[in-house]
Design an enzyme around this catalytic site. Structure first.
Site, short mmCIF file in Angstrom:
data_model
loop_
_atom_site.label_atom_id
_atom_site.label_comp_id
_atom_site.label_asym_id
_atom_site.label_seq_id
_atom_site.Cartn_x
_atom_site.Cartn_y
_atom_site.Cartn_z
N HIS A 65 -70.89 -18.41 -11.18
CA HIS A 65 -71.75 -19.01 -10.61
C HIS A 65 -71.38 -19.27 -9.60
CE1 HIS A 65 -73.45 -19.54 -14.64
NE2 HIS A 65 -73.76 -18.19 -14.35
N ASP A 117 -68.04 -25.57 -16.98
CA ASP A 117 -69.36 -25.25 -17.42
C ASP A 117 -69.58 -25.36 -18.92
OD1 ASP A 117 -70.54 -26.59 -15.06
OD2 ASP A 117 -71.92 -24.85 -15.24
N HIS A 163 -70.45 -30.91 -14.05
CA HIS A 163 -71.12 -31.24 -13.56
C HIS A 163 -71.75 -33.01 -13.95
CE1 HIS A 163 -73.73 -27.65 -11.83
NE2 HIS A 163 -72.54 -27.16 -12.60
N HIS A 222 -65.74 -20.54 -13.32
CA HIS A 222 -66.97 -18.92 -13.76
C HIS A 222 -67.13 -18.68 -12.25
CE1 HIS A 222 -69.75 -22.31 -14.52
NE2 HIS A 222 -69.61 -22.10 -13.97
N HIS A 250 -71.33 -19.92 -21.95
CA HIS A 250 -72.11 -20.25 -20.87
C HIS A 250 -72.42 -18.59 -19.19
CE1 HIS A 250 -73.51 -22.62 -16.94
NE2 HIS A 250 -72.64 -21.54 -16.53
N ASP A 255 -72.45 -22.65 -7.60
CA ASP A 255 -72.38 -23.26 -7.30
C ASP A 255 -70.47 -24.21 -7.58
OD1 ASP A 255 -72.91 -23.31 -10.14
OD2 ASP A 255 -73.04 -25.11 -10.94
N HIS A 256 -70.02 -23.27 -8.48
CA HIS A 256 -68.61 -23.06 -8.42
C HIS A 256 -67.46 -21.93 -7.28
CE1 HIS A 256 -69.12 -25.48 -12.58
NE2 HIS A 256 -70.37 -24.87 -12.36
FE FE Z 1 -72.00 -25.03 -13.16
ZN ZN Z 2 -72.31 -22.67 -14.55
#
Ligand code: FE
Ligand code: ZN
Length: 252
Positions: free
Chosen positions: A55, A130, A168, A53, A111, A57-58
């Site tokens: 985001h 996530d 995570h 996805h 999410h 942090d990905h």
């Molecule tokens: Fe994440």
């Molecule tokens: Zn995420």
């Protein structure tokens, strides 16, 4: 033989790596530097990036990695306007091939609306970003609790011996919440002890086993009559009870 290694990045993210010989594919590289370091140290060439996805942090490391290795970037077609450098757009039920292993794409909104998971049937491996965490699930940024419950219910129907690679390391924290609503669950207490020991000796809690998630993860147990009774919510539908648990966790 494909091997899977997990590279810890940031405070509590993992970049999971599929390795075959000197070739490597990574899932959700939120940062390039630790991935480059790992690839260099292990003499690996990055051929493929899989994204679950949009985001940051990905995907934060994607552009740098693509520039350095010229690798192919596979990600959700839904997010084509919010992720740069996608080469292959995939959606529900598409199949991709990584080093001879086939993965099926599962669209799991909740999410985010475009979130996808990659299920490698032959190696019993799920990369779920996530959507599902060990003992928890992702925060509902875009989707409804109905959508997320439906997504998690689909993941629940995969074979119980599937290894769950989420992004995570939230397991201990998730367990604290799980115990707060299910304090007398012996198996949950035992599992929490096991994970505490693992984390104390710096072991990863990821991957977990789908069977364990189905048995103990409260977010996968929103259809449990006994859990509903325990929380005095026996009249709620499964999806609404899931929403109720999500609310409790948001305020935990
Ligand atoms: Fe994440
Ligand atoms: Zn995420």
């Amino acid at each position: 033989m494909i091997e899977i290694k997990s590279i810890p990045i940031f405070k509590d993210n993992y970049v999971h790596a599929l390795i075959q010989g000197n070739d490597c594919a990574v899932v959700d590289p939120g940062d390039a530097a630790p991935v480059i370091k790992y690839l260099t140290a292990n003499n690996l060439n990055l051929t493929t990036i899989l994204i679950t996805h949009h985001h940051n942090d990905h995907i934060g490391g994607v552009e740098k990695l693509k520039e350095k290795y010229g690798c192919k970037v596979i990600g959700p077609s839904y997010d084509k306007d919010r992720i740069n450098s996608l080469d292959v757009l995939v959606s529900e039920a598409d199949n991709i091939n990584v080093f001879g292993q086939q993965a099926t794409v599962m669209h799991t909104p909740g999410h985010t609306l475009g979130h996808i998971c990659y299920y490698f049937k032959n190696i019993k491996t799920l990369f779920c970003g996530d959507t599902l965490f060990s003992m928890g699930c992702g925060y509902l940024f875009e989707g409804s609790h109905q959508q997320m419950w439906e997504s998690l219910s689909r993941l629940k129907r995969l074979p119980a011996d599937t290894k769950v690679y989420c992004t995570h390391e939230y397991t201990l924290n998730n367990l604290k919440f799980a115990l707060s609503i299910d304090a007398n669950n012996k198996s949950l207490i035992e599992f929490a002890d096991l994970i505490q020991k693992k984390r104390d000796s710096n072991e990863f809690s990821v991957p977990s086993l789908l069977a364990t998630e189905i048995e103990l993860n409260p977010f996968l147990r929103a259809n449990s009559k006994s859990l509903k009774n325990q929380l005095g919510q026996q009249n709620l539908s499964d999806a609404d009870f899931f929403g109720h648990i999500r609310e409790l966790k948001n305020n935990f």
